[in-house]
Design a protein around this motif. Sequence first.
Motif, PDB file in Angstrom:
ATOM      1  N   CYS A  10       4.866 -15.039 -38.990  1.00 50.15           N
ATOM      2  CA  CYS A  10       3.461 -14.774 -38.639  1.00 50.15           C
ATOM      3  C   CYS A  10       2.558 -15.999 -38.782  1.00 50.15           C
ATOM      4  O   CYS A  10       1.445 -16.008 -38.279  1.00 50.15           O
ATOM      5  N   GLY A  11       3.012 -17.035 -39.501  1.00 53.10           N
ATOM      6  CA  GLY A  11       2.227 -18.258 -39.632  1.00 53.10           C
ATOM      7  C   GLY A  11       1.179 -18.239 -40.727  1.00 53.10           C
ATOM      8  O   GLY A  11       0.503 -19.237 -40.942  1.00 53.10           O
ATOM      9  N   ASN A  12       1.031 -17.125 -41.449  1.00 52.76           N
ATOM     10  CA  ASN A  12       0.048 -17.057 -42.527  1.00 52.76           C
ATOM     11  C   ASN A  12       0.526 -17.849 -43.733  1.00 52.76           C
ATOM     12  O   ASN A  12       1.718 -18.019 -43.962  1.00 52.76           O
ATOM     13  N   TYR A  13      -0.435 -18.307 -44.536  1.00 50.50           N
ATOM     14  CA  TYR A  13      -0.140 -19.102 -45.716  1.00 50.50           C
ATOM     15  C   TYR A  13       0.019 -18.209 -46.932  1.00 50.50           C
ATOM     16  O   TYR A  13      -0.677 -17.211 -47.077  1.00 50.50           O
ATOM     17  N   SER A  14       0.925 -18.587 -47.822  1.00 51.07           N
ATOM     18  CA  SER A  14       1.047 -17.910 -49.103  1.00 51.07           C
ATOM     19  C   SER A  14       1.525 -18.907 -50.146  1.00 51.07           C
ATOM     20  O   SER A  14       1.947 -20.017 -49.832  1.00 51.07           O
ATOM     21  N   VAL A  15       1.421 -18.488 -51.410  1.00 53.71           N
ATOM     22  CA  VAL A  15       1.759 -19.358 -52.532  1.00 53.71           C
ATOM     23  C   VAL A  15       3.035 -18.846 -53.176  1.00 53.71           C
ATOM     24  O   VAL A  15       3.231 -17.642 -53.336  1.00 53.71           O
ATOM     25  N   VAL A  16       3.891 -19.776 -53.558  1.00 59.47           N
ATOM     26  CA  VAL A  16       5.149 -19.433 -54.216  1.00 59.47           C
ATOM     27  C   VAL A  16       5.456 -20.512 -55.252  1.00 59.47           C
ATOM     28  O   VAL A  16       5.082 -21.677 -55.073  1.00 59.47           O
ATOM     29  N   ARG A  17       6.083 -20.121 -56.338  1.00 58.26           N
ATOM     30  CA  ARG A  17       6.496 -21.115 -57.347  1.00 58.26           C
ATOM     31  C   ARG A  17       7.595 -22.005 -56.760  1.00 58.26           C
ATOM     32  O   ARG A  17       8.409 -21.547 -55.968  1.00 58.26           O
ATOM     33  N   ASP A  18       7.605 -23.231 -57.178  1.00 55.62           N
ATOM     34  CA  ASP A  18       8.583 -24.178 -56.617  1.00 55.62           C
ATOM     35  C   ASP A  18      10.020 -23.889 -57.054  1.00 55.62           C
ATOM     36  O   ASP A  18      10.960 -24.432 -56.484  1.00 55.62           O
ATOM     37  N   THR A  19      10.219 -23.003 -58.018  1.00 56.41           N
ATOM     38  CA  THR A  19      11.567 -22.659 -58.458  1.00 56.41           C
ATOM     39  C   THR A  19      12.162 -21.488 -57.676  1.00 56.41           C
ATOM     40  O   THR A  19      13.353 -21.203 -57.814  1.00 56.41           O
ATOM     41  N   ALA A  20      11.363 -20.814 -56.862  1.00 51.39           N
ATOM     42  CA  ALA A  20      11.836 -19.653 -56.106  1.00 51.39           C
ATOM     43  C   ALA A  20      12.764 -20.082 -54.970  1.00 51.39           C
ATOM     44  O   ALA A  20      12.596 -21.150 -54.386  1.00 51.39           O
ATOM     45  N   LYS A  21      13.728 -19.242 -54.673  1.00 53.43           N
ATOM     46  CA  LYS A  21      14.653 -19.485 -53.564  1.00 53.43           C
ATOM     47  C   LYS A  21      14.250 -18.686 -52.326  1.00 53.43           C
ATOM     48  O   LYS A  21      14.481 -19.116 -51.200  1.00 53.43           O
ATOM     49  N   THR A  22      13.667 -17.490 -52.549  1.00 51.52           N
ATOM     50  CA  THR A  22      13.217 -16.641 -51.444  1.00 51.52           C
ATOM     51  C   THR A  22      11.796 -16.169 -51.721  1.00 51.52           C
ATOM     52  O   THR A  22      11.310 -16.224 -52.858  1.00 51.52           O
ATOM     53  N   HIS A  23      11.147 -15.684 -50.678  1.00 51.41           N
ATOM     54  CA  HIS A  23       9.770 -15.201 -50.792  1.00 51.41           C
ATOM     55  C   HIS A  23       9.524 -14.173 -49.701  1.00 51.41           C
ATOM     56  O   HIS A  23       9.969 -14.353 -48.566  1.00 51.41           O
ATOM     57  N   GLN A  24       8.824 -13.091 -50.048  1.00 49.57           N
ATOM     58  CA  GLN A  24       8.446 -12.091 -49.053  1.00 49.57           C
ATOM     59  C   GLN A  24       7.000 -12.331 -48.659  1.00 49.57           C
ATOM     60  O   GLN A  24       6.107 -12.351 -49.513  1.00 49.57           O
ATOM     61  N   CYS A  25       6.755 -12.507 -47.373  1.00 49.64           N
ATOM     62  CA  CYS A  25       5.407 -12.745 -46.876  1.00 49.64           C
ATOM     63  C   CYS A  25       4.539 -11.527 -47.185  1.00 49.64           C
ATOM     64  O   CYS A  25       4.902 -10.397 -46.839  1.00 49.64           O
ATOM     65  N   PRO A  26       3.381 -11.729 -47.827  1.00 49.78           N
ATOM     66  CA  PRO A  26       2.510 -10.595 -48.145  1.00 49.78           C
ATOM     67  C   PRO A  26       1.798 -10.020 -46.922  1.00 49.78           C
ATOM     68  O   PRO A  26       1.205  -8.952 -46.996  1.00 49.78           O
ATOM     69  N   TYR A  27       1.866 -10.700 -45.797  1.00 51.22           N
ATOM     70  CA  TYR A  27       1.173 -10.252 -44.590  1.00 51.22           C
ATOM     71  C   TYR A  27       2.075  -9.463 -43.649  1.00 51.22           C
ATOM     72  O   TYR A  27       1.690  -8.399 -43.171  1.00 51.22           O
ATOM     73  N   CYS A  28       3.269  -9.976 -43.384  1.00 54.19           N
ATOM     74  CA  CYS A  28       4.146  -9.298 -42.414  1.00 54.19           C
ATOM     75  C   CYS A  28       5.406  -8.717 -43.041  1.00 54.19           C
ATOM     76  O   CYS A  28       6.151  -7.993 -42.386  1.00 54.19           O
ATOM     77  N   GLY A  29       5.673  -9.047 -44.319  1.00 66.66           N
ATOM     78  CA  GLY A  29       6.829  -8.494 -45.006  1.00 66.66           C
ATOM     79  C   GLY A  29       8.135  -9.241 -44.783  1.00 66.66           C
ATOM     80  O   GLY A  29       9.161  -8.862 -45.325  1.00 66.66           O
ATOM     81  N   TYR A  30       8.101 -10.284 -43.999  1.00 66.90           N
ATOM     82  CA  TYR A  30       9.304 -11.060 -43.704  1.00 66.90           C
ATOM     83  C   TYR A  30       9.827 -11.720 -44.978  1.00 66.90           C
ATOM     84  O   TYR A  30       9.078 -12.359 -45.712  1.00 66.90           O
ATOM     85  N   VAL A  31      11.115 -11.556 -45.259  1.00 65.70           N
ATOM     86  CA  VAL A  31      11.737 -12.206 -46.406  1.00 65.70           C
ATOM     87  C   VAL A  31      12.373 -13.498 -45.912  1.00 65.70           C
ATOM     88  O   VAL A  31      13.227 -13.484 -45.029  1.00 65.70           O
ATOM     89  N   MET A  32      11.929 -14.610 -46.497  1.00 69.81           N
ATOM     90  CA  MET A  32      12.383 -15.915 -46.018  1.00 69.81           C
ATOM     91  C   MET A  32      13.006 -16.717 -47.149  1.00 69.81           C
ATOM     92  O   MET A  32      12.688 -16.509 -48.314  1.00 69.81           O
ATOM     93  N   ARG A  33      13.872 -17.598 -46.795  1.00 68.30           N
ATOM     94  CA  ARG A  33      14.339 -18.606 -47.738  1.00 68.30           C
ATOM     95  C   ARG A  33      13.272 -19.708 -47.739  1.00 68.30           C
ATOM     96  O   ARG A  33      12.752 -20.081 -46.685  1.00 68.30           O
ATOM     97  N   ILE A  34      12.967 -20.207 -48.900  1.00 71.52           N
ATOM     98  CA  ILE A  34      11.919 -21.230 -49.015  1.00 71.52           C
ATOM     99  C   ILE A  34      12.258 -22.448 -48.156  1.00 71.52           C
ATOM    100  O   ILE A  34      11.392 -23.045 -47.538  1.00 71.52           O
ATOM    101  N   GLU A  35      13.535 -22.773 -48.054  1.00 74.16           N
ATOM    102  CA  GLU A  35      13.936 -23.946 -47.269  1.00 74.16           C
ATOM    103  C   GLU A  35      13.672 -23.769 -45.776  1.00 74.16           C
ATOM    104  O   GLU A  35      13.579 -24.755 -45.051  1.00 74.16           O
TER     105      GLU A  35
END
Length: 66
Positions: A10-35
């Motif tokens: 979706c292109g929206n910005y979010s914040v994640v700790r630098d130690t995380a490997k994955t993150h779920q977008c709070p806007y569209c719910g997409y689960v992404m690998r940080i890389e």
Amino acid sequence: MYLIIACPRCGNYSVVRDTAKTHQCPYCGYVMRIEEASIIARAKNGKEARELILKLKTPRELRKRP
């Protein structure tokens, strides 16, 4: 340390700790690998991360000039 990332779906910005490997977008719910996400900026703490996101979301013509 925190990372400001852009969701690849979706292109929206979010914040994640630098130690995380994955993150779920709070806007569209997409689960992404940080890389696979675009890292826009790095912040030392949560306050700095919030300020960076507000700056990124504010249209350029509305930003305060130094």
